[in-house]
Design an enzyme around this catalytic site. Structure first.
Site, mmCIF file in Angstrom:
data_model
loop_
_atom_site.group_PDB
_atom_site.id
_atom_site.type_symbol
_atom_site.label_atom_id
_atom_site.label_comp_id
_atom_site.label_asym_id
_atom_site.label_seq_id
_atom_site.Cartn_x
_atom_site.Cartn_y
_atom_site.Cartn_z
ATOM 1 N N CYS A 74 6.418 6.117 -1.381
ATOM 2 C CA CYS A 74 6.352 5.077 -2.402
ATOM 3 C C CYS A 74 7.781 4.661 -2.708
ATOM 4 O O CYS A 74 8.547 5.431 -3.291
ATOM 5 C CB CYS A 74 5.657 5.585 -3.662
ATOM 6 S SG CYS A 74 5.675 4.384 -5.007
ATOM 7 N N HIS A 162 1.692 -0.137 7.056
ATOM 8 C CA HIS A 162 1.702 -1.507 6.543
ATOM 9 C C HIS A 162 1.319 -2.489 7.635
ATOM 10 O O HIS A 162 1.737 -2.348 8.785
ATOM 11 C CB HIS A 162 3.098 -1.881 6.021
ATOM 12 C CG HIS A 162 3.486 -1.171 4.778
ATOM 13 N ND1 HIS A 162 3.220 -1.663 3.517
ATOM 14 C CD2 HIS A 162 4.105 0.022 4.589
ATOM 15 C CE1 HIS A 162 3.670 -0.802 2.610
ATOM 16 N NE2 HIS A 162 4.204 0.230 3.233
ATOM 17 N N GLU A 211 -2.145 -2.988 -2.092
ATOM 18 C CA GLU A 211 -1.782 -1.611 -1.754
ATOM 19 C C GLU A 211 -3.016 -0.751 -1.496
ATOM 20 O O GLU A 211 -3.998 -0.812 -2.247
ATOM 21 C CB GLU A 211 -0.950 -0.980 -2.873
ATOM 22 C CG GLU A 211 0.468 -1.497 -2.950
ATOM 23 C CD GLU A 211 1.364 -0.568 -3.745
ATOM 24 O OE1 GLU A 211 1.340 0.654 -3.482
ATOM 25 O OE2 GLU A 211 2.076 -1.053 -4.632
ATOM 26 N N CYS A 220 5.700 -3.740 -4.411
ATOM 27 C CA CYS A 220 5.503 -2.604 -3.514
ATOM 28 C C CYS A 220 6.787 -2.431 -2.724
ATOM 29 O O CYS A 220 7.137 -3.287 -1.904
ATOM 30 C CB CYS A 220 4.318 -2.851 -2.582
ATOM 31 S SG CYS A 220 4.070 -1.540 -1.363
ATOM 32 N N GLY A 223 6.291 -1.880 0.935
ATOM 33 C CA GLY A 223 5.766 -3.140 1.459
ATOM 34 C C GLY A 223 6.861 -4.169 1.672
ATOM 35 O O GLY A 223 6.847 -4.929 2.648
#
Length: 276
Positions: A74, A162, A211, A220, A223
């Site tokens: 994260c 992703h 997400e 994100c 991301g």
């Protein structure tokens, strides 16, 4: 036993951060969902615990999505934890153990933190995908076969999977409709975070991310890293860009020198409390 927590956010991507270096913290999936519940719990996109590191880092960090599943990375959460550790130690750098990765964070200004996210995973086995494909543009489309709405997205792993669709207009992109559909697509055996990227300039990407396990979030971090890498691999942008997310901006650099991705952005503390 009562346990204190910090509520933090990185560009509106919000976290409940629990101190677990003295006493172990092992929440069940049901307990994670209860904490993350915005109506009956504290409310957050991810739950974060700080644990003793086993390999010399300042802290070991674990993340759970709002759906209760533990995840391997994260970006915004790592930035927040890095800031906490630097504030506690008075140093300008902090080293985090996140899964099998070591992430190095450093101050980049007032409440700004840079995180070295390491090298992106670009092979189909690293995402992972169900079958071999060129991750610059995988065989996936949404809509009619002869006139798809979205097609040939890029795939990148930043410690978590992703997929990035390239769109002409982010305001009309079907993020809420397509995100949950692709999140559990058979091509992604571990599920996937779904990005929608509009390239506005060589150094400017507008991004929204559905997400995995959390839904549409204001920002994100991983991301944003994945989107910059996916765009640069296609020649759509340079290797440094401003990523404009719903919650604010991140600066992402995919360094040529060592292939590492560097993410820079803010970290904020919202309030403190005690877990019920």
């Amino acid at each position: 036993m009562s346990r204190p927590f910090l509520k933090m956010n990185g560009l509106g991507n919000d976290f409940v951060v629990v101190e677990a270096r003295e006493t172990p913290f092992a929440p069940s999936a049901e307990e994670v969902r209860a904490i993350a519940d915005r109506e009956r719990g504290i409310g957050c996109d991810q739950l974060v615990s700080l644990e003793p590191s086993t390999n010399g880092a300042d802290v070991r960090v674990r993340f759970w999505n709002a759906d209760g599943e533990e995840v391997g990375a994260c970006g915004n959460g790592s930035r927040c934890v890095g800031w906490l550790v630097m504030e506690a130690t008075g140093r300008d750098e902090a080293v985090l153990e996140v899964g099998e990765r070591i992430l190095r964070t450093r101050r980049a200004g007032d409440r700004l933190v840079s995180v070295d996210m390491g090298e992106p995973g670009l092979d189909w086995t690293q995402i992972p995908l169900e079958e071999p494909m060129d991750t610059r543009g995988v065989e996936l489309q949404v809509g009619p076969i002869d006139a798809p709405l979205l097609h040939t997205p890029g795939c990148v792993s930043m410690g978590n999977p992703h997929v990035v669709f390239f769109v002409d207009d982010i305001e009309t992109a079907p993020v809420r409709e397509v995100g949950p559909m692709i999140e559990h697509h058979r091509l992604f055996p571990e599920g996937v975070n779904v990005g929608f990227a509009e390239v506005k300039a060589r150094d400017h990407i507008r991004l929204r991310v559905w997400e995995r396990g959390a839904g549409l979030t204001k920002a994100c971090g991983t991301g944003a890293c994945a989107a910059l890498v996916a765009c640069a691999r296609r020649g759509l942008t340079d290797r440094v860009a401003r990523l404009e997310l719903d919650g604010g901006d991140l600066t992402i650099e995919w360094r040529e020198s060592d292939g590492h991705v560097i993410m820079t952005g803010p970290a904020s503390v919202d309030f403190t409390g005690v877990l019920p």
